[in-house]
Enzyme design. Structure first.
Site, PDB file in Angstrom:
ATOM      1  N   GLN A  69       7.434 -12.819 -62.135  1.00 63.78           N
ATOM      2  CA  GLN A  69       6.323 -13.183 -63.017  1.00 63.78           C
ATOM      3  C   GLN A  69       6.740 -13.112 -64.479  1.00 63.78           C
ATOM      4  OE1 GLN A  69       2.969 -10.769 -61.817  1.00 63.78           O
ATOM      5  NE2 GLN A  69       3.096 -11.450 -59.710  1.00 63.78           N
ATOM      6  N   ASP A  70       6.949 -11.912 -64.988  1.00 64.14           N
ATOM      7  CA  ASP A  70       7.459 -11.744 -66.342  1.00 64.14           C
ATOM      8  C   ASP A  70       8.268 -10.454 -66.393  1.00 64.14           C
ATOM      9  OD1 ASP A  70       5.280  -9.984 -66.219  1.00 64.14           O
ATOM     10  OD2 ASP A  70       4.764 -10.262 -68.328  1.00 64.14           O
ATOM     11  N   PRO A  71       9.049 -10.244 -67.455  1.00 67.14           N
ATOM     12  CA  PRO A  71       9.954  -9.085 -67.486  1.00 67.14           C
ATOM     13  C   PRO A  71       9.206  -7.751 -67.494  1.00 67.14           C
ATOM     14  CG  PRO A  71      10.574 -10.722 -69.140  1.00 67.14           C
ATOM     15  CD  PRO A  71       9.231 -11.123 -68.621  1.00 67.14           C
TER      16      PRO A  71
END
EC number: 3.2.2.27
Length: 233
Positions: A69-71
């Site tokens: 999804q995202d870091p």
């Protein structure tokens, strides 16, 4: 300063995606990201690792896509120094970082499915070098602010990466963990690639443990390449 001055991208990917870089949406991403870097806020991963997932796995080498999804937006302390957990690969962390709960569950399921020893560190770079693209849909994040860079527009770029790979490489094994990742099914041409879905490995989600996702990945890899994918770390 241009994006690729602070965030290097390999020649192979620059050639593969060259028509994207002059499009208005990408120029807007570049502008917003560089503005974020110049702000007092701390951005993860460090800019030199922004395209680490792409740089480790050239487009022609991609066999498996594991979409994140995202870091990670958190930090850890080492020698009294605060360091980012994020290092540019989906689900992965640096060699000295503590292993996050989602990654612990990934290792548990991998061991249960294939008997792979649970590693002592969470760096998945070896998988990337063997052909697993560990790409986050959103490539950057503000410290301690999950999904804070959704507004930058990274998903338009990561969608283009995926669609170009779907056109160029066949067949691919596409692994989508959780409902957000599974929205990308709409981008995947029917009957061309192998799609594997499972719940997100987060402890807040149910159903990942026992899903058999790594058995499914290995079976697909054997079907396509007639050998096992090496999951050792």
């Amino acid at each position: 300063m241009k994006l690729f001055d602070c965030a290097p991208l390999s020649l192979a990917w620059r050639e593969f995606l060259q028509s994207e870089f002059k499009k208005p949406y990408f120029l807007e991403i570049e502008k917003r990201y560089l503005e974020a870097l110049k702000s007092p806020k701390t951005i993860f991963p460090k800019s030199s690792n922004l395209f680490y997932a792409l740089n480790l796995t050239p487009p022609s080498a991609v066999k498996i896509i594991l979409l994140g999804q995202d870091p990670y937006h958190s930090t850890y302390l080492k020698n009294q120094q605060e360091l980012p957990v994020a290092m540019g690969l989906s689900f992965s962390v640096g060699k000295n970082a503590p292993i996050p709960p989602s990654l612990k569950n990934i290792f548990k399921e991998l061991h249960a499915n294939l008997g792979v020893s649970v590693p002592c560190c969470g760096d998945l770079s070896a998988w990337a070098k063997r052909g697993m693209l560990l790409l986050n849909a959103i490539l950057s994040v503000e410290k301690n602010q999950a999904a804070s860079h959704k507004r930058i527009g990274w998903e338009a770029f990561s969608d283009q990466i995926l669609m170009r790979l779907f056109e160029a490489n066949a067949p691919l094994i596409v692994v989508l963990l959780g409902k957000i990742a599974q929205k990308k099914i709409a981008l995947i041409p029917k009957n061309k690639h192998i799609i594997i879905t499972a719940p997100h490995p987060s402890p807040l989600s149910r159903g990942f443990l026992g899903s058999g996702v790594f058995t499914s990945i290995q079976n697909a890899h054997r079907e396509i390449y007639h050998k096992d994918f090496d999951f050792s770390l």
